[in-house]
Design a protein around this motif. Structure first.
Motif, PDB file in Angstrom:
ATOM      1  N   ALA A 122       0.890  -1.164   0.000  1.00 52.69           N
ATOM      2  CA  ALA A 122       0.000   0.000   0.000  1.00 52.69           C
ATOM      3  C   ALA A 122       0.927   1.212   0.000  1.00 52.69           C
ATOM      4  O   ALA A 122       1.890   1.259   0.756  1.00 52.69           O
ATOM      5  CB  ALA A 122      -0.864  -0.008   1.254  1.00 52.69           C
ATOM      6  N   GLY A 144       0.845   5.238   0.635  1.00 53.56           N
ATOM      7  CA  GLY A 144       0.016   6.356   1.085  1.00 53.56           C
ATOM      8  C   GLY A 144       0.316   7.566   0.219  1.00 53.56           C
ATOM      9  O   GLY A 144      -0.110   7.641  -0.940  1.00 53.56           O
ATOM     10  N   SER A 159       7.773   8.126   2.627  1.00 52.55           N
ATOM     11  CA  SER A 159       8.809   7.335   3.286  1.00 52.55           C
ATOM     12  C   SER A 159      10.177   7.819   2.812  1.00 52.55           C
ATOM     13  O   SER A 159      10.278   8.564   1.838  1.00 52.55           O
ATOM     14  CB  SER A 159       8.650   5.857   2.938  1.00 52.55           C
ATOM     15  N   ASP A 196       3.313  17.033  12.430  1.00 53.01           N
ATOM     16  CA  ASP A 196       3.659  18.421  12.094  1.00 53.01           C
ATOM     17  C   ASP A 196       3.217  18.746  10.677  1.00 53.01           C
ATOM     18  O   ASP A 196       2.683  19.810  10.402  1.00 53.01           O
ATOM     19  CB  ASP A 196       5.176  18.625  12.160  1.00 53.01           C
ATOM     20  N   THR A 229      -0.793  10.411   4.615  1.00 48.38           N
ATOM     21  CA  THR A 229      -2.108   9.766   4.652  1.00 48.38           C
ATOM     22  C   THR A 229      -2.394   9.207   6.040  1.00 48.38           C
ATOM     23  O   THR A 229      -1.479   8.888   6.814  1.00 48.38           O
ATOM     24  CB  THR A 229      -2.225   8.606   3.634  1.00 48.38           C
ATOM     25  N   TYR A 246      12.699   5.562  15.121  1.00 49.60           N
ATOM     26  CA  TYR A 246      11.295   5.765  14.717  1.00 49.60           C
ATOM     27  C   TYR A 246      11.313   5.800  13.188  1.00 49.60           C
ATOM     28  O   TYR A 246      12.260   6.297  12.603  1.00 49.60           O
ATOM     29  CB  TYR A 246      10.778   7.086  15.309  1.00 49.60           C
TER      30      TYR A 246
END
Ligand code: FAD
Length: 504
Positions: free
Chosen positions: A75, A77, A81, A142, A147, A458
């Motif tokens: 998928a 969005g 990335s 932020d 998505t 993260y």
């Protein structure tokens, strides 16, 4: 459902026989290539086909097709990335933006809830919720050009996280299509609880989120927006931690902050501090003599209603005990929508000067509060003392606001900091190469490891499974593996995360 493809016409056409696919066009490689790159701009993974599903059932058909054909499927969005996580080289990409559709308002025992298609951008949720209903989700990112499905697959953090938790804990129900092509509704109360927690922060590994139910609160009208500057990191961290631990009427609604270079540089230095909507400038004479190579800016916000004439006084009272450099405070009052859209201004600037389309080797790390002072000394003030060509976020959040049943992995301890190196460097010859920036990121991660910091990446990026096992820890990794076998047994989903490869 429309499918764009280059190498799969016959196989997709065969599927079209049962109306699953309307294979629109054989497209040129350029169209496919645009779905094979991302915001990071450092990887290319051209898919064999891009599918544009308009319903969750079409997502299910695409997944069943991929599984039957032994193809990987990701998928995608909004493709924000950094390292190709939303790509599927030689496989299928689902263009989730097409699954945006209208957002619905429903009610639950706790109040109003937005029913949001997973391909919607947070900017679209903001517009719909605030403008049409005077409501808002409590937790944001932020930047809002991301998505809903994309941030729920990672975490979703910003200056509201200390109070409301990340976006992944601000969801009451999900519609998910698992890796075996089954469409399921899941929630902590109504069933499929494990799937619900698995996909939240699940890096796209267990299913495709097609719809999310997001509880809403009344939206404020405006925001008192404040930035104050520190020369001493320990004082900065101590104030920031005391603010995120505060409750009640004398607590801020948003707490963030960043490190910047103690120099008159528009990109890395003083230029980062003044608010765009404010005419104040940074007065370098206010910086205390003997300050180090970096300064720190605490960013705060206080919600208010139109006509609230007490907000300035409240803010002034709340600032009084803080140990920032007096005279280096910047304030503005802006509408709530403008505050949440504040990054649009930086985006427009970056698009204009070409740094939006340049490579972005970003690094995001959660660092435990017990190691953050050492991190400042060894990483910020040594490795990164010249800046990264953009903001270096560093602000605290509370671990108890995260739910350990989810797939996201965070450090131990009550408080941890998000450190985000948001590199917007000009490409060579004006700026460093992507390789040089990646090498600097590696030096930061190496320091975290060699110093034994309590940290987690993260939006993690690892190249092999043993590193993923370390990232999740023994228990977390074993749960991750169990969930993979349960929900995506053929391991076809989100191959760009480089955690599993599809079964042959
Ligand atoms: P993609 O990059 O397209 O996808 C990310 C991953 O999720 C992929 O593995 C993909 O396969 C999977 N995925 C996408 N949609 C779905 C779905 N519906 N179901 C299942 N899996 C799915 N993060 C923050 O937390 N806070 C911020 O403030 C923040 N600001 C950012 C600002 C910018 C300019 C950028 C580039 C990124 C920022 N991020 C921030 C990171 C952001 O959360 C991630 O990039 C995230 O991946 C969302 O981007 P996307 O919607 O484009 O998802």
């Amino acid at each position: 459902m429309i499918a764009y493809f280059e190498n799969l016409p016959r196989r997709l056409s065969a599927a079209a026989g049962d109306d699953d696919f309307n294979a629109a066009d054989e497209t040129n490689n350029g169209d496919l290539k645009s779905f094979g790159s991302d915001f990071g701009g450092m990887t290319t993974s051209v898919p064999a086909a891009v599918i544009q599903p308009s319903t969750a059932d079409e997502v299910a058909s695409a997944i069943r097709f991929a599984r039957a054909e032994g193809l990987a499927l990701a998928a995608r969005g909004n493709g924000h990335s950094i390292h190709g996580q939303a790509g599927a080289a030689g496989g299928l990409v689902l263009d989730m933006r097409v699954l945006a559709g209208p957002i619905g308002l429903t009610g639950g025992p706790g109040g109003p809830i937005a029913e949001v298609p997973a391909g919607a951008l947070w900017a679209e949720v903001l517009e719909w919720a605030v403008t049409e209903h005077g409501l808002a989700p409590p937790s944001w990112t932020d930047y809002l050009g991301l998505t809903v499905g994309g941030t729920l697959s990672n975490g979703g953090v910003s200056g509201q996280t200390f109070r409301h938790g990340p976006q992944v804990v601000n969801v009451s129900q999900l519609e998910v299509v698992t890796g075996d092509g089954e469409r399921r509704l899941c929630s902590p109360e109504a069933g499929d609880t494990d799937l619900f927690f698995a996909v939240l922060g699940g890096l796209g590994q267990f299913g495709v989120i097609t719809r999310a139910w997001i509880p809403l609160l009344p939206a404020p009208d405006a925001v008192k927006w404040i930035r104050v500057v520190y020369s001493d990191f320990e004082r900065y961290a101590s104030d920031a931690e005391s603010l995120v631990n505060r409750y009640g009427p004398d607590s801020f609604d948003y707490v963030e902050g960043f490190a910047f270079v103690n120099c008159d540089d528009p990109v890395n230095g003083y230029g980062l501090v003044p608010l765009a909507s404010d005419r104040q400038t940074f007065d370098p004479d206010r910086v205390p003599q003997g300050s180090g190579p970096l300064l720190y800016c605490l960013e705060l916000a206080l919600h208010c209603r139109h006509g609230d004439d007490k907000v300035d006084q409240r803010a002034a009272e709340m600032l009084k005990p803080l140990g920032y450099v007096k005279g280096l405070e910047f304030c503005a009052k802006v509408s709530y929508v403008d505050f949440l859209s504040r990054v649009n201004h930086s985006e427009a600037e970056a698009r204009e000067n070409g740094t939006w389309d340049a490579p972005h080797p970003w690094l995001n790390i959660f660092v435990s509060a017990c190691d953050i002072v050492d991190f400042d000394r060894e990483v910020f003030r040594r490795i990164l003392r010249r800046g990264v060509g953009g903001p270096m976020l560093v602000y605290p959040m509370l671990r108890r606001k995260w739910d350990q049943r989810m797939s996201v992995s965070v450090p131990d301890g009550e408080i941890f900091y998000l450190v985000a190196l948001l590199r917007f460097a000009r490409p060579p010859p004006d700026g460093p190469s992507a390789e040089e920036m990646m090498a600097e990121n590696q030096a930061v991660v190496d320091r975290c490891r060699s110093a034994g910091y309590n940290y987690k990446l993260y939006l993690p990026h690892y190249r092999d499974q043993s590193q993923w096992a370390v990232h999740f820890g023994e228990k977390g990794w074993s749960r991750f593996l169990d969930r993979k076998v349960r929900y995506d047994p053929a391991a076809i989903l989100s191959p760009g995360q480089l955690i599993f490869s599809p079964e042959a």
